[in-house]
Design a protein around this motif. Structure first.
Motif, mmCIF file in Angstrom:
data_model
loop_
_atom_site.group_PDB
_atom_site.id
_atom_site.type_symbol
_atom_site.label_atom_id
_atom_site.label_comp_id
_atom_site.label_asym_id
_atom_site.label_seq_id
_atom_site.Cartn_x
_atom_site.Cartn_y
_atom_site.Cartn_z
ATOM 1 N N LEU A 176 -10.310 9.910 -6.167
ATOM 2 C CA LEU A 176 -9.869 8.603 -6.037
ATOM 3 C C LEU A 176 -10.425 7.804 -7.302
ATOM 4 C CD1 LEU A 176 -12.519 6.955 -3.488
ATOM 5 C CD2 LEU A 176 -13.026 9.019 -4.750
ATOM 6 N N ILE A 177 -10.021 6.443 -7.204
ATOM 7 C CA ILE A 177 -10.407 5.378 -8.069
ATOM 8 C C ILE A 177 -10.732 4.339 -7.356
ATOM 9 C CG2 ILE A 177 -9.473 6.587 -10.257
ATOM 10 C CD1 ILE A 177 -7.415 4.135 -10.002
ATOM 11 N N ARG A 178 -11.266 3.282 -7.878
ATOM 12 C CA ARG A 178 -11.693 1.901 -7.353
ATOM 13 C C ARG A 178 -10.403 1.018 -8.116
ATOM 14 N NH1 ARG A 178 -17.279 -1.306 -6.922
ATOM 15 N NH2 ARG A 178 -16.296 -3.493 -6.592
ATOM 16 N N PHE A 179 -10.057 0.203 -7.342
ATOM 17 C CA PHE A 179 -9.124 -0.881 -7.874
ATOM 18 C C PHE A 179 -9.409 -2.069 -6.923
ATOM 19 C CE2 PHE A 179 -5.416 -3.490 -6.848
ATOM 20 C CZ PHE A 179 -4.890 -3.686 -8.450
ATOM 21 N N ASP A 180 -9.680 -3.323 -7.952
ATOM 22 C CA ASP A 180 -9.937 -4.563 -7.639
ATOM 23 C C ASP A 180 -9.049 -5.469 -7.744
ATOM 24 O OD1 ASP A 180 -12.607 -3.628 -6.907
ATOM 25 O OD2 ASP A 180 -13.504 -3.974 -8.698
ATOM 26 N N HIS A 181 -8.750 -6.353 -6.913
ATOM 27 C CA HIS A 181 -7.685 -7.369 -6.948
ATOM 28 C C HIS A 181 -8.350 -8.686 -6.349
ATOM 29 C CE1 HIS A 181 -3.698 -9.061 -7.531
ATOM 30 N NE2 HIS A 181 -3.711 -9.536 -6.224
ATOM 31 N N ASP A 199 -1.377 9.150 -13.369
ATOM 32 C CA ASP A 199 -2.388 10.099 -13.852
ATOM 33 C C ASP A 199 -3.492 9.483 -14.144
ATOM 34 O OD1 ASP A 199 -1.707 8.389 -16.065
ATOM 35 O OD2 ASP A 199 -0.533 10.071 -17.178
ATOM 36 N N ASP A 200 -3.841 8.327 -13.597
ATOM 37 C CA ASP A 200 -5.223 7.733 -13.559
ATOM 38 C C ASP A 200 -6.097 8.366 -12.683
ATOM 39 O OD1 ASP A 200 -4.492 5.928 -15.559
ATOM 40 O OD2 ASP A 200 -4.345 4.102 -14.346
ATOM 41 N N ILE A 201 -5.420 9.074 -11.704
ATOM 42 C CA ILE A 201 -6.501 9.638 -10.644
ATOM 43 C C ILE A 201 -6.133 11.406 -10.615
ATOM 44 C CG2 ILE A 201 -7.069 9.433 -8.404
ATOM 45 C CD1 ILE A 201 -5.403 7.100 -8.134
ATOM 46 N N ASP A 202 -7.067 11.944 -10.689
ATOM 47 C CA ASP A 202 -6.942 13.253 -10.726
ATOM 48 C C ASP A 202 -6.524 13.682 -9.328
ATOM 49 O OD1 ASP A 202 -7.910 13.983 -13.257
ATOM 50 O OD2 ASP A 202 -9.913 14.277 -12.705
ATOM 51 N N THR A 233 -6.117 0.888 6.135
ATOM 52 C CA THR A 233 -5.230 1.354 4.989
ATOM 53 C C THR A 233 -4.282 0.471 4.580
ATOM 54 O OG1 THR A 233 -3.986 2.230 6.825
ATOM 55 C CG2 THR A 233 -5.482 3.815 5.992
ATOM 56 N N PHE A 234 -3.532 0.772 3.437
ATOM 57 C CA PHE A 234 -2.468 -0.048 3.006
ATOM 58 C C PHE A 234 -1.494 0.709 2.464
ATOM 59 C CE2 PHE A 234 -6.695 -2.103 2.469
ATOM 60 C CZ PHE A 234 -6.563 -3.238 2.668
ATOM 61 N N PRO A 235 -0.378 0.363 2.796
ATOM 62 C CA PRO A 235 1.088 1.046 2.080
ATOM 63 C C PRO A 235 0.967 1.363 0.758
ATOM 64 C CG PRO A 235 1.612 -0.839 3.661
ATOM 65 C CD PRO A 235 0.355 -1.141 3.419
ATOM 66 N N VAL A 236 1.575 2.512 0.293
ATOM 67 C CA VAL A 236 1.469 2.557 -1.244
ATOM 68 C C VAL A 236 2.894 3.153 -1.603
ATOM 69 C CG1 VAL A 236 0.666 4.336 -2.825
ATOM 70 C CG2 VAL A 236 -0.842 3.373 -1.270
ATOM 71 N N LYS A 237 3.438 2.982 -2.871
ATOM 72 C CA LYS A 237 4.563 3.467 -3.120
ATOM 73 C C LYS A 237 4.504 3.662 -4.726
ATOM 74 C CE LYS A 237 6.982 -0.837 -4.588
ATOM 75 N NZ LYS A 237 8.353 -1.737 -4.314
ATOM 76 N N VAL A 238 4.990 4.901 -5.264
ATOM 77 C CA VAL A 238 5.005 5.084 -6.691
ATOM 78 C C VAL A 238 6.471 4.879 -7.319
ATOM 79 C CG1 VAL A 238 4.764 7.091 -8.209
ATOM 80 C CG2 VAL A 238 3.050 6.937 -5.918
ATOM 81 N N GLU A 239 6.557 4.272 -8.371
ATOM 82 C CA GLU A 239 7.782 4.141 -9.165
ATOM 83 C C GLU A 239 7.380 4.138 -10.782
ATOM 84 O OE1 GLU A 239 9.836 0.871 -5.870
ATOM 85 O OE2 GLU A 239 9.188 0.137 -8.129
ATOM 86 N N ALA A 240 8.177 4.864 -11.168
ATOM 87 C CA ALA A 240 7.869 4.781 -12.583
ATOM 88 C C ALA A 240 6.594 5.287 -13.280
ATOM 89 C CB ALA A 240 8.664 3.888 -13.293
ATOM 90 N N GLY A 241 6.104 6.187 -12.455
ATOM 91 C CA GLY A 241 4.742 6.665 -12.603
ATOM 92 C C GLY A 241 3.627 5.669 -12.562
ATOM 93 N N ARG A 242 3.854 4.644 -11.852
ATOM 94 C CA ARG A 242 2.887 3.693 -11.533
ATOM 95 C C ARG A 242 2.621 3.596 -9.940
ATOM 96 N NH1 ARG A 242 -0.111 1.891 -15.639
ATOM 97 N NH2 ARG A 242 -0.711 0.161 -14.198
ATOM 98 N N VAL A 243 1.377 3.345 -9.377
ATOM 99 C CA VAL A 243 1.252 3.231 -8.346
ATOM 100 C C VAL A 243 1.057 1.737 -7.615
ATOM 101 C CG1 VAL A 243 -0.580 3.948 -6.211
ATOM 102 C CG2 VAL A 243 -0.225 5.355 -8.323
ATOM 103 N N PHE A 244 1.750 1.613 -6.850
ATOM 104 C CA PHE A 244 1.710 0.076 -6.149
ATOM 105 C C PHE A 244 1.199 0.069 -4.769
ATOM 106 C CE2 PHE A 244 4.902 0.374 -9.340
ATOM 107 C CZ PHE A 244 5.208 -0.996 -9.943
ATOM 108 N N ILE A 245 0.334 -0.844 -4.240
ATOM 109 C CA ILE A 245 0.017 -1.157 -2.937
ATOM 110 C C ILE A 245 0.442 -2.352 -2.221
ATOM 111 C CG2 ILE A 245 -2.089 0.645 -3.473
ATOM 112 C CD1 ILE A 245 -3.978 -1.781 -3.464
ATOM 113 N N ASP A 246 0.587 -2.319 -1.104
ATOM 114 C CA ASP A 246 0.865 -3.650 -0.407
ATOM 115 C C ASP A 246 -0.349 -4.174 0.278
ATOM 116 O OD1 ASP A 246 1.760 -5.600 1.216
ATOM 117 O OD2 ASP A 246 3.407 -4.612 2.057
ATOM 118 N N ILE A 247 -0.957 -5.153 -0.384
ATOM 119 C CA ILE A 247 -2.287 -5.610 0.196
ATOM 120 C C ILE A 247 -2.145 -6.786 1.268
ATOM 121 C CG2 ILE A 247 -3.397 -4.860 -1.726
ATOM 122 C CD1 ILE A 247 -3.752 -7.947 -2.747
ATOM 123 N N ALA A 248 -0.938 -6.745 1.615
ATOM 124 C CA ALA A 248 -0.833 -8.040 2.831
ATOM 125 C C ALA A 248 -1.457 -7.713 4.028
ATOM 126 C CB ALA A 248 0.921 -8.320 2.839
#
Lengths: 370, 103
Positions: B17-22, B10-13, B88-103
């Motif tokens: 989109l939003i920016r994410f820095d890692h 719910d961080d993203i309408d 593009t990067f793979p994405v999964k959603v778990e327990a209300g969180r968005v995870f991205i695979d940046i490998a």
């Protein structure tokens, strides 16, 4: 006094890259994301309405001009048709080139192609030149769309109110493009994958002009050219008048559009012809906002911008004396005051003087005028 | 490289989109109109402008500087002046969180 070199492959172009002026991060007024998203929303309705009015008026005025030809009574209709052909096409080319005028892509593309033909710009080349204009607005040696170079050549500016300089430059370029593709300068901003398209567009435009001239010769009349081609001369004055105000007399080599662009409030007819590009600071800061939302954007960020000029005449009264001062001292520019609610100009970002390798002290590079 | 916990759903309408820095990398994470999440490189392939201030229209992201467009699901460049596809990067959603695979 530093001399500017506007060549896209010259020393100022290299210096802009070396000093970080090229492709820099520009100042933006802060606008909440939700507000900006609302302002950016696309719609077909306003542009369809305006396009029906525009093309309907063009057909009406040209029809009356042809019906009354060669009587002098046809003149007012040609003048009205000419402004729509030779000036409104500039703003349609611009907005549809950005892809913001219509929501539907093919509508943008169709109006863009027609407008590019009327305003005598290669539809493939100029899409890229305008992208560069937005990346490097009035960065000397980088921006291929600087309307008035310093020192200003005022005779050329005046001749261009009748489209003369633009048309003189256009036709040799058109023939070159049709024969060989983009010129060497154009190849600095048009990607190689598009060079074939540049040539194809030029061939289409050239074919239409050859056919029009052939028809005129066959009819023993200039009438076909009154409809196609000549309106770019006799109707150019309005887009030159409004276009000069966009950046004329203001700073170059800065990365804050409040310093190099001008917003001018103007009458509704000029705003229709110009498609609201009188909100020019706003457009450059946020090019994704469609023309029909620019008045709302202006209201949203005006607290952070210099006060707009209140009329075209007021804009010229500010700009023209600046051109005249640049004749004697080309580093002169107008620096408008910001309201107390605005974030100040970042002077440290704007001290690169053309023709020098090092940052120059502000008093040596500019005479601010309030 | 493990999946990176990037943000809450719910961080993203929707249709935004939003920016994410890692570390030294920057990404754009999208919430599609259908409720799916996607991730791409953060900067436009045309002139390195960050896409986070751009406009999401359906499955397109429009660059805020030059109006180039990408399909953020595939990264495909869809409108000039962008010519090079977006990573593009793979994405999964778990327990209300968005995870991205940046490998």
């Amino acid at each position: 006094m530093a001399k500017r070199d506007y060549s896209l492959q010259g020393p100022d172009a290299r210096r802009a890259v070396e000093t970080g002026l090229a492709a820099a991060e520009w100042y933006h007024t802060e606008v909440p994301r939700k507000v900006m998203k609302d302002l950016m929303q696309r719609s077909d309705a306003p542009a369809i309405r305006d396009t029906v009015i525009l093309y309907g008026c063009m057909i009406l005025f040209a029809g009356l001009g042809i019906a009354l030809w060669p009587s002098l009574w046809s003149a007012p209709f040609w003048l009205a048709y000419g402004v729509l052909y030779g000036s409104a096409s500039d703003s349609r080319w611009h907005e549809c080139g950005h892809g913001t005028a219509f929501k539907t892509k093919w509508m943008n593309d169709v109006v863009y192609q027609i407008a590019s033909f009327m305003i005598m710009r290669n539809a493939a080349t100029w899409r890229w030149s305008h992208a560069r204009h937005h990346t490097d607005t009035y960065i000397v040696g980088r921006d291929p769309e600087i309307a008035v170079m310093r020192p200003p050549e005022l005779a050329k500016v005046i001749l261009n109110f009748f489209g003369i300089i633009d048309v003189i430059r256009f036709f040799p370029n058109l023939v070159y493009n049709a024969a060989f593709g983009p010129t060497a300068d154009e190849r600095t901003f048009v990607p190689q994958s598009e060079w074939g398209r540049v040539r194809r567009v030029a061939l289409v435009h050239l074919s239409v002009y050859v056919a029009t001239v052939a028809l005129a010769v066959w009819m023993q009349s200039v009438l076909p050219l009154m409809v196609i081609g000549l309106p770019r001369l006799y109707g150019a004055w309005h887009h030159v008048m409004t276009g000069l105000l966009q950046h004329g007399g203001l700073a170059d080599n800065v990365i804050d559009h409040r310093l190099n662009s001008r917003t001018v409030l103007m009458n509704p007819i000029s705003r229709f012809i110009y498609w609201n590009m009188n909100y020019h600071v706003e457009h450059h800061m946020f090019p994704m906002v469609p023309y029909h939302a620019l008045p709302r954007l202006h209201d949203t960020i005006r607290h952070d911008l210099p006060a707009p000029n209140r009329s075209i005449a007021e804009g010229f009264r500010e700009m023209w004396p600046a051109f005249r001062r640049q004749l004697a001292y080309e580093d002169f520019f107008l620096k408008r005051s910001l309201p107390p609610t605005a974030k100040p100009y970042r002077e440290d970002l704007h001290q690169i003087s053309p023709g020098t390798l090092t940052p120059a002290a502000p008093p040596a590079t500019a005479i601010p005028a309030e | 490289m493990p999946w990176i916990n990037a943000c809450a759903t719910d961080d993203i309408d929707e249709e935004d989109l939003i920016r994410f820095d890692h570390g030294s990398q920057t990404f754009a994470i999208y919430h599609s109109p259908e409720g799916d999440f996607y991730a791409t490189a953060g900067r436009c392939t045309h002139e390195e402008v960050h896409l986070c201030d751009g406009l999401v229209m359906g499955h397109l992201i429009e660059c805020p500087k030059h109006n180039g467009q990408f399909d953020y699901r595939t990264g495909e460049a869809k409108r000039a002046p962008v010519c090079v596809n977006l990573r593009t990067f793979p994405v999964k959603v778990e327990a209300g969180r968005v995870f991205i695979d940046i490998a």
